[in-house]
Design a protein around this motif. Sequence first.
Motif, mmCIF file in Angstrom:
data_model
loop_
_atom_site.group_PDB
_atom_site.id
_atom_site.type_symbol
_atom_site.label_atom_id
_atom_site.label_comp_id
_atom_site.label_asym_id
_atom_site.label_seq_id
_atom_site.Cartn_x
_atom_site.Cartn_y
_atom_site.Cartn_z
ATOM 1 N N ALA A 1 0.838 -1.224 0.000
ATOM 2 C CA ALA A 1 0.000 0.000 0.000
ATOM 3 C C ALA A 1 0.864 1.261 0.000
ATOM 4 C CB ALA A 1 -0.918 0.005 1.209
ATOM 5 N N VAL A 2 0.392 2.328 -0.692
ATOM 6 C CA VAL A 2 1.063 3.640 -0.699
ATOM 7 C C VAL A 2 0.822 4.322 0.638
ATOM 8 C CG1 VAL A 2 1.164 5.922 -1.771
ATOM 9 C CG2 VAL A 2 0.846 3.885 -3.188
ATOM 10 N N THR A 3 1.888 4.773 1.294
ATOM 11 C CA THR A 3 1.769 5.421 2.623
ATOM 12 C C THR A 3 2.037 6.918 2.597
ATOM 13 O OG1 THR A 3 4.080 4.912 3.062
ATOM 14 C CG2 THR A 3 2.440 3.285 3.779
ATOM 15 N N ALA A 4 2.622 7.442 1.533
ATOM 16 C CA ALA A 4 2.909 8.887 1.449
ATOM 17 C C ALA A 4 3.147 9.285 0.008
ATOM 18 C CB ALA A 4 4.130 9.230 2.296
ATOM 19 N N ILE A 5 2.868 10.563 -0.265
ATOM 20 C CA ILE A 5 3.160 11.122 -1.585
ATOM 21 C C ILE A 5 3.922 12.429 -1.398
ATOM 22 C CG2 ILE A 5 1.176 10.040 -2.719
ATOM 23 C CD1 ILE A 5 -0.246 12.760 -2.565
ATOM 24 N N GLN A 6 4.715 12.808 -2.389
ATOM 25 C CA GLN A 6 5.542 14.021 -2.274
ATOM 26 C C GLN A 6 5.713 14.681 -3.652
ATOM 27 O OE1 GLN A 6 6.952 15.441 0.575
ATOM 28 N NE2 GLN A 6 7.290 17.123 -0.884
ATOM 29 N N LEU A 7 5.381 15.995 -3.745
ATOM 30 C CA LEU A 7 5.615 16.733 -4.984
ATOM 31 C C LEU A 7 7.106 16.950 -5.184
ATOM 32 C CD1 LEU A 7 2.827 19.481 -4.824
ATOM 33 C CD2 LEU A 7 3.009 17.651 -6.518
ATOM 34 N N ASP A 8 7.507 17.118 -6.430
ATOM 35 C CA ASP A 8 8.928 17.299 -6.716
ATOM 36 C C ASP A 8 9.412 18.697 -6.359
ATOM 37 O OD1 ASP A 8 7.370 18.424 -8.702
ATOM 38 O OD2 ASP A 8 8.908 18.206 -10.238
ATOM 39 N N LYS A 9 8.485 19.639 -6.058
ATOM 40 C CA LYS A 9 8.858 20.995 -5.655
ATOM 41 C C LYS A 9 8.084 21.367 -4.392
ATOM 42 C CE LYS A 9 11.349 22.294 -9.363
ATOM 43 N NZ LYS A 9 12.750 22.764 -9.288
ATOM 44 N N ALA A 10 8.803 21.970 -3.423
ATOM 45 C CA ALA A 10 8.125 22.506 -2.237
ATOM 46 C C ALA A 10 7.832 23.999 -2.417
ATOM 47 C CB ALA A 10 8.986 22.295 -0.995
ATOM 48 N N GLU A 11 8.665 24.672 -3.200
ATOM 49 C CA GLU A 11 8.467 26.076 -3.548
ATOM 50 C C GLU A 11 8.849 26.270 -5.005
ATOM 51 O OE1 GLU A 11 10.468 28.778 -1.029
ATOM 52 O OE2 GLU A 11 9.271 28.317 0.771
ATOM 53 N N LEU A 12 8.147 27.248 -5.649
ATOM 54 C CA LEU A 12 8.363 27.426 -7.081
ATOM 55 C C LEU A 12 8.099 28.894 -7.428
ATOM 56 C CD1 LEU A 12 8.850 26.160 -9.939
ATOM 57 C CD2 LEU A 12 6.375 25.771 -10.032
ATOM 58 N N GLU A 13 8.959 29.479 -8.268
ATOM 59 C CA GLU A 13 8.750 30.838 -8.786
ATOM 60 C C GLU A 13 8.528 30.781 -10.278
ATOM 61 O OE1 GLU A 13 11.842 33.536 -7.801
ATOM 62 O OE2 GLU A 13 11.141 33.856 -5.738
ATOM 63 N N LEU A 14 7.515 31.503 -10.739
ATOM 64 C CA LEU A 14 7.186 31.572 -12.165
ATOM 65 C C LEU A 14 6.916 33.016 -12.544
ATOM 66 C CD1 LEU A 14 4.660 28.583 -12.502
ATOM 67 C CD2 LEU A 14 7.054 28.592 -13.223
ATOM 68 N N HIS A 15 7.156 33.319 -13.806
ATOM 69 C CA HIS A 15 6.712 34.589 -14.370
ATOM 70 C C HIS A 15 5.317 34.414 -14.929
ATOM 71 C CE1 HIS A 15 10.580 36.587 -13.960
ATOM 72 N NE2 HIS A 15 11.171 35.481 -14.418
ATOM 73 N N VAL A 16 4.604 35.514 -15.047
ATOM 74 C CA VAL A 16 3.264 35.448 -15.624
ATOM 75 C C VAL A 16 3.340 34.827 -17.018
ATOM 76 C CG1 VAL A 16 1.283 36.785 -16.414
ATOM 77 C CG2 VAL A 16 2.417 37.413 -14.291
ATOM 78 N N GLY A 17 2.469 33.817 -17.269
ATOM 79 C CA GLY A 17 2.434 33.141 -18.564
ATOM 80 C C GLY A 17 3.256 31.870 -18.609
ATOM 81 N N GLU A 18 4.188 31.691 -17.684
ATOM 82 C CA GLU A 18 4.999 30.479 -17.660
ATOM 83 C C GLU A 18 4.194 29.299 -17.111
ATOM 84 O OE1 GLU A 18 9.619 31.963 -17.250
ATOM 85 O OE2 GLU A 18 8.515 31.439 -15.425
ATOM 86 N N THR A 19 4.658 28.040 -17.486
ATOM 87 C CA THR A 19 3.994 26.814 -17.021
ATOM 88 C C THR A 19 5.031 25.877 -16.391
ATOM 89 O OG1 THR A 19 4.285 25.712 -19.165
ATOM 90 C CG2 THR A 19 2.242 26.984 -18.835
ATOM 91 N N TYR A 20 4.502 24.945 -15.639
ATOM 92 C CA TYR A 20 5.363 23.904 -15.048
ATOM 93 C C TYR A 20 4.493 22.675 -14.782
ATOM 94 C CZ TYR A 20 8.580 21.448 -11.962
ATOM 95 O OH TYR A 20 9.391 20.502 -11.407
ATOM 96 N N GLU A 21 5.042 21.468 -15.108
ATOM 97 C CA GLU A 21 4.293 20.225 -14.878
ATOM 98 C C GLU A 21 4.927 19.490 -13.698
ATOM 99 O OE1 GLU A 21 2.596 16.357 -17.321
ATOM 100 O OE2 GLU A 21 3.568 18.017 -18.380
ATOM 101 N N PHE A 22 4.139 19.363 -12.636
ATOM 102 C CA PHE A 22 4.625 18.732 -11.402
ATOM 103 C C PHE A 22 4.755 17.224 -11.575
ATOM 104 C CE2 PHE A 22 2.935 22.664 -9.587
ATOM 105 C CZ PHE A 22 3.958 23.005 -8.711
ATOM 106 N N LYS A 23 5.656 16.646 -10.825
ATOM 107 C CA LYS A 23 5.815 15.189 -10.728
ATOM 108 C C LYS A 23 5.549 14.813 -9.278
ATOM 109 C CE LYS A 23 9.243 14.825 -14.418
ATOM 110 N NZ LYS A 23 9.117 16.223 -14.823
#
Length: 510
Positions: A27-49
Amino acid sequence: MKMKKIMFLLLSLLFIIACDKDDEDVAVTAIQLDKAELELHVGETYEFKVEHTPKEAKAPAYEWDCYTNNPYGLNACEIDPNGKITAISLGTSIVRVQTSEVIDITTGKPLTSECKVKVIPTEVEKLTMNQTEATMNGGETLVLSVEVSPKNATENYSIYWESSDTKIAKVTRDPSNQKMAKVTVEGEGEVTITASIGPTGKVSASCKIKILPTQLEGIIFAETEKSVIIGESFVLIPLFKPTNATNKNIKWTSSNEKIAKVNDEGTVTTLAVGECDIKAIAEDGGYEAICKVTVKPVPVESIEFQNSHYDVEIGGEKKLEVIIKPENAGNKNIKWISSNPQIAKIDENGIVKGNTKGNVTISAITEDGGYSASCTVKVVEIDYMMNVYFPSASVMIINGYYTGQINCAIKNDSSRPVKLTKFEIIDTNTYKTVAETEDESLLGELNPSETITLVGNIQSVYEPIFRWTFEYNGKTYSIYESYGNQLKSAKINSIEVKGKAEKLFPITKK
């Protein structure tokens, strides 16, 4: 042999099934995003893992969410079902991912992981002006504009527009669109118009402009004649033909600087009543424009007498004074009128002369504007114009009897001299004269506005009366005052003095 082969296949199949069953039980016991903090400019994109624990467990299904902790704020980002985030505005948002089917056995809630996303401004990197070179004629205007790169720049910037020489051309930013500005020709020559980000000009663009001269063909004044009140100033503005002429320099002159003078800006200052010509002479071509200026005196606004009532003696005269407003009014000529010249007449200088007893109304009418004012003049006997009073005294009073020294004065408030002939002190209980003098060295002539004061020394005199006798215009008059009471007066033959002085007390002049 065939049976052994079948048994081997069955055992292999059971092993595979057993292995698959083991994977399903992890069974899965925890999940974690690949980023805890992120800075972007307006219009920019990012796909989380998303990483899950343990790694050998099968990846669960996820749900994505984007929110802000500010209850009044707007999300700075958007996120799709696959975890792809897009920055849409400046600000901070929280990206949250959670399992849709797997539950945390300790909390009973879905497994989650979050990332703080800050959307930061995109700075301007370049300005591009719509024109880099231009040629203009005098009086023309040109609209310049700039494009900002990158187009999605969100930096809080201001665009400053500047002319390298405002005497040649001025630039004015459009109040509703800072990316646009209007260039107005002021002279001739070459000038550079620059647009920059911020006062430091870290990013800028410019346009070089060559301005060709426009010859002047003539000048005129909108007013060729003008009337003003002395002391006033005004500005003469020449009109140029054509209006976009390059050289608009003017030399100003006045035909009479004692009446009006003019400065280099065309401001005319009036100094005296009269007429003069103000001339503008163009530097380009020597064209002239003339305005005839008539300077008028300050007009009268009102008139009033200093007093509403005046007294003048029979045979005397009095100068009546009026107040004309404003004080600097030019024409202060007045027409004087008496309602009854037989009682009192008035001349052109405002001097009223008393003829016989009575009251008249004197009117003053201004020549300028016809403003009028009136006062009452009472013509009286000469004794009415004599003022008897007591400047000082040093006495002791016992039961109405006075002992001591009293100074008694008489002032001539008339316009004619009188001759004082006698001074007396009278006891009002016995009506006896207790002191008197006819000494001309103490009395004599009393001129207008003059005062004579005599000092009488008395002893036990009951409520004394002080009487003056004088001559005027062939008649004898008497005026007297009871010490401490109001003035009384009458002709001398109307007052009966009983008895004679029993004792003459000394009388001196002060």
